[in-house]
Design an enzyme around this catalytic site. Sequence first.
Site, short mmCIF file in Angstrom:
data_model
loop_
_atom_site.label_atom_id
_atom_site.label_comp_id
_atom_site.label_asym_id
_atom_site.label_seq_id
_atom_site.Cartn_x
_atom_site.Cartn_y
_atom_site.Cartn_z
N ARG A 29 40.57 35.01 49.09
CA ARG A 29 40.00 36.29 48.98
C ARG A 29 38.28 35.88 49.56
O ARG A 29 37.81 36.91 50.23
CB ARG A 29 39.69 36.77 47.66
CG ARG A 29 40.88 37.35 47.01
CD ARG A 29 40.72 37.67 45.65
NE ARG A 29 41.97 38.36 45.18
CZ ARG A 29 42.30 38.19 43.64
NH1 ARG A 29 41.45 37.47 42.79
NH2 ARG A 29 43.38 39.05 43.24
N ASN A 76 41.59 43.39 47.63
CA ASN A 76 41.47 41.97 47.75
C ASN A 76 42.80 40.86 47.98
O ASN A 76 42.98 40.07 47.65
CB ASN A 76 40.69 41.40 46.25
CG ASN A 76 41.63 41.87 45.07
OD1 ASN A 76 42.70 42.24 45.08
ND2 ASN A 76 41.01 41.21 43.89
N LYS A 90 49.09 41.95 48.60
CA LYS A 90 49.08 43.61 48.32
C LYS A 90 49.19 44.10 49.70
O LYS A 90 49.16 43.58 50.70
CB LYS A 90 47.74 43.62 47.63
CG LYS A 90 47.91 42.96 46.17
CD LYS A 90 46.21 43.33 45.64
CE LYS A 90 46.17 42.77 44.13
NZ LYS A 90 45.04 42.73 43.78
N THR A 135 38.24 37.23 41.55
CA THR A 135 38.48 38.78 41.98
C THR A 135 37.48 39.62 42.59
O THR A 135 38.10 40.31 43.34
CB THR A 135 38.69 39.28 40.19
OG1 THR A 135 39.26 38.55 39.54
CG2 THR A 135 39.36 40.88 40.45
N TYR A 170 50.48 45.84 35.84
CA TYR A 170 49.00 45.78 35.48
C TYR A 170 48.81 46.32 33.99
O TYR A 170 47.88 46.97 33.88
CB TYR A 170 48.27 46.48 36.59
CG TYR A 170 48.20 45.70 37.60
CD1 TYR A 170 47.35 44.43 37.72
CD2 TYR A 170 48.12 45.93 38.87
CE1 TYR A 170 46.92 43.71 38.78
CE2 TYR A 170 48.03 45.31 40.16
CZ TYR A 170 47.48 44.21 39.88
OH TYR A 170 47.12 43.44 41.13
N HIS A 185 47.62 38.96 44.69
CA HIS A 185 47.88 38.67 43.33
C HIS A 185 48.38 37.55 42.93
O HIS A 185 49.45 37.05 43.80
CB HIS A 185 48.55 39.96 42.63
CG HIS A 185 49.15 39.52 41.26
ND1 HIS A 185 48.34 39.78 40.26
CD2 HIS A 185 50.13 38.92 40.69
CE1 HIS A 185 48.76 39.33 39.05
NE2 HIS A 185 50.09 38.86 39.58
N PHE A 233 39.43 51.84 36.63
CA PHE A 233 40.23 51.41 37.68
C PHE A 233 41.60 51.34 37.86
O PHE A 233 42.09 51.26 38.62
CB PHE A 233 39.66 49.98 38.31
CG PHE A 233 40.02 48.82 37.37
CD1 PHE A 233 41.10 48.13 37.45
CD2 PHE A 233 39.05 48.64 36.44
CE1 PHE A 233 41.35 46.97 36.77
CE2 PHE A 233 39.35 47.36 35.78
CZ PHE A 233 40.64 46.56 35.89
N ARG A 240 45.53 30.03 41.67
CA ARG A 240 44.60 30.88 41.30
C ARG A 240 43.25 30.36 42.17
O ARG A 240 42.49 31.24 42.37
CB ARG A 240 44.34 30.62 39.69
CG ARG A 240 45.32 31.53 38.91
CD ARG A 240 45.22 33.20 39.00
NE ARG A 240 44.00 33.43 38.47
CZ ARG A 240 43.77 34.77 38.11
NH1 ARG A 240 44.67 35.74 38.78
NH2 ARG A 240 42.51 35.40 37.66
N GLU A 286 56.03 38.43 34.73
CA GLU A 286 55.96 38.83 36.17
C GLU A 286 57.17 38.60 37.16
O GLU A 286 57.78 39.36 37.75
CB GLU A 286 54.87 38.64 36.83
CG GLU A 286 53.30 39.11 36.35
CD GLU A 286 52.16 38.60 36.54
OE1 GLU A 286 51.95 37.88 37.70
OE2 GLU A 286 51.16 39.00 36.08
#
Length: 152
Positions: free
Chosen positions: A102, A112, A9, A91, A49, A115, A57, A85, A126
Amino acid sequence: MGLTFIAIKPDGVHRGLVGEIIARFEKRGLKLCALKVVVPEKAIAEKHYEEHAGKPFYPGLVDYLCSGPIVAMVWSGKDVVAVTRKMIGATKPAQSEPGTIRGDLALDMGRNVIHGSDSDDSAQREIKLWFKEEEVCSKYVKADRMWVYEVT
Ligand code: UDP
């Protein structure tokens, strides 16, 4: 071998974490199949998203993703969705284990760093959203394959 969509990100790019994050996936043995630096268009970020549309949010999340370049990637490997993951971590950074991306590199859920697709179905969706078919090089055999996998 499965595929997954990973995006560093804008905070990860601005903080200079791109090399460190890519190195973690490479060292794990995963295969890089696609990579590009892109400032997301709002419509694509909203679609990415869309499962969160309507949540408080959501607008901030879309603005965050569009606020600067992201590094969009496709990675391949055995159990790649589950493996990445786990490497990414929870998260909420306060709940991310040390050793995860993270857990080591982020403090705020709204910043964070990374993704990663959460299922094979979202990965397919995606990858299609962010890449043209010809941009994804998933067919090549990585030179270290016989050392990463028990090949019979
Ligand atoms: N997010 C947020 N506030 C929340 C929940 C999520 O800012 O209360 C952001 C956060 O950046 C997260 C993203 O929305 O990474 C997508 O949420 P998801 O639950 O899909 O988490 P992820 O799959 O990224 O761990």
